[in-house]
Motif scaffolding. Structure first.
Motif, short mmCIF file in Angstrom:
data_model
loop_
_atom_site.label_atom_id
_atom_site.label_comp_id
_atom_site.label_asym_id
_atom_site.label_seq_id
_atom_site.Cartn_x
_atom_site.Cartn_y
_atom_site.Cartn_z
N CYS A 113 0.85 -1.18 0.00
CA CYS A 113 0.00 0.00 0.00
C CYS A 113 0.89 1.24 0.00
CB CYS A 113 -0.99 0.01 1.16
SG CYS A 113 -0.27 0.01 2.80
N ALA A 114 0.34 2.31 -0.52
CA ALA A 114 1.10 3.54 -0.69
C ALA A 114 0.18 4.73 -0.54
CB ALA A 114 1.77 3.56 -2.06
N ARG A 115 0.77 5.85 -0.18
CA ARG A 115 0.00 7.09 -0.07
C ARG A 115 0.47 8.07 -1.12
NH1 ARG A 115 0.42 12.15 1.18
NH2 ARG A 115 2.64 11.87 1.67
N GLY A 116 -0.48 8.66 -1.80
CA GLY A 116 -0.15 9.66 -2.81
C GLY A 116 -1.19 10.76 -2.83
N SER A 117 -1.04 11.64 -3.80
CA SER A 117 -1.99 12.75 -3.93
C SER A 117 -2.71 12.76 -5.27
CB SER A 117 -1.26 14.08 -3.73
OG SER A 117 -0.21 14.20 -4.67
N SER A 118 -2.36 11.82 -6.15
CA SER A 118 -3.05 11.72 -7.43
C SER A 118 -2.98 10.28 -7.90
CB SER A 118 -2.43 12.66 -8.47
OG SER A 118 -1.12 12.24 -8.78
N TYR A 119 -3.85 9.95 -8.85
CA TYR A 119 -3.88 8.58 -9.37
C TYR A 119 -2.82 8.42 -10.46
CZ TYR A 119 -8.07 7.12 -6.87
OH TYR A 119 -8.96 6.77 -5.91
N SER A 120 -1.58 8.54 -10.06
CA SER A 120 -0.50 8.30 -11.00
C SER A 120 -0.15 6.82 -11.02
CB SER A 120 0.74 9.10 -10.59
OG SER A 120 1.85 8.73 -11.37
N VAL A 121 0.07 6.29 -12.21
CA VAL A 121 0.46 4.87 -12.30
C VAL A 121 1.95 4.70 -12.03
CG1 VAL A 121 -1.41 4.29 -13.89
CG2 VAL A 121 0.82 5.03 -14.79
N SER A 122 2.66 5.82 -11.92
CA SER A 122 4.09 5.75 -11.66
C SER A 122 4.33 5.63 -10.16
CB SER A 122 4.78 7.01 -12.18
OG SER A 122 6.13 7.03 -11.77
N PRO A 123 4.95 4.52 -9.72
CA PRO A 123 5.20 4.37 -8.28
C PRO A 123 6.02 5.51 -7.68
CG PRO A 123 5.53 2.28 -9.40
CD PRO A 123 5.35 3.32 -10.47
N SER A 124 6.85 6.14 -8.48
CA SER A 124 7.69 7.21 -7.95
C SER A 124 6.89 8.44 -7.55
CB SER A 124 8.76 7.60 -8.99
OG SER A 124 8.14 8.09 -10.16
N SER A 125 5.63 8.50 -7.95
CA SER A 125 4.77 9.63 -7.59
C SER A 125 4.09 9.44 -6.24
CB SER A 125 3.70 9.84 -8.67
OG SER A 125 4.30 10.19 -9.90
N TRP A 126 4.31 8.32 -5.61
CA TRP A 126 3.68 8.01 -4.33
C TRP A 126 4.76 8.08 -3.25
CZ3 TRP A 126 -1.59 6.09 -4.19
CH2 TRP A 126 -2.20 6.05 -5.45
#
Length: 122
Positions: free
Chosen positions: A96-109
């Motif tokens: 699981c990861a926390r992010g701010s947008s539905y980016s498919v790039s893991p580096s964005s989380w």
């Protein structure tokens, strides 16, 4: 920063079900998205499902639509991934990861848990 700890993985037969949990500590903003990713051996990490913490809106990869359901319990600060009708191709390490947008790039989380392994095999 949010700390995330996954649990619930294991060995299951094809057609079976598992429920993964992601316990979060720290403050989660309403605008945050908690997502589930998976990575099988030799493959890239891929987005599976996500949920907007505040509104509860959800998003799924096409490969799991109709089989997986993501939900959250705000009181317990926990996110769940109910996985039904599992197939061998679902075998992977699930994060699981926390992010701010539905980016498919893991580096964005920015924040990640260590993962829990799911193996679907007879």
């Amino acid at each position: 920063q949010v700390q995330l700890v996954e649990s619930g993985g294991g060995l299951v037969q094809p057609g079976g079900s598992l429920r993964l949990s992601c316990a979060a500590s720290g403050r989660i903003l309403s605008s945050s998205i908690i997502g589930w990713f998976r990575q099988a051996p030799g493959k890239e990490r891929e987005f599976v499902a996500g949920i907007r913490w505040g509104y509860g809106t959800t998003n799924y990869a096409d490969s799991v639509k109709g089989r997986f359901t993501i939900s959250r319990d705000k009181a317990e600060n926990t996110i769940y991934l109910q996985m039904n009708n599992l197939i061998p191709e679902d075998s992977a390490l699930y994060h699981c990861a926390r992010g701010s947008s539905y980016s498919v790039s893991p580096s964005s989380w920015p924040d990640w848990g260590q993962g829990t392994r799911v193996t679907v095999s007879s």
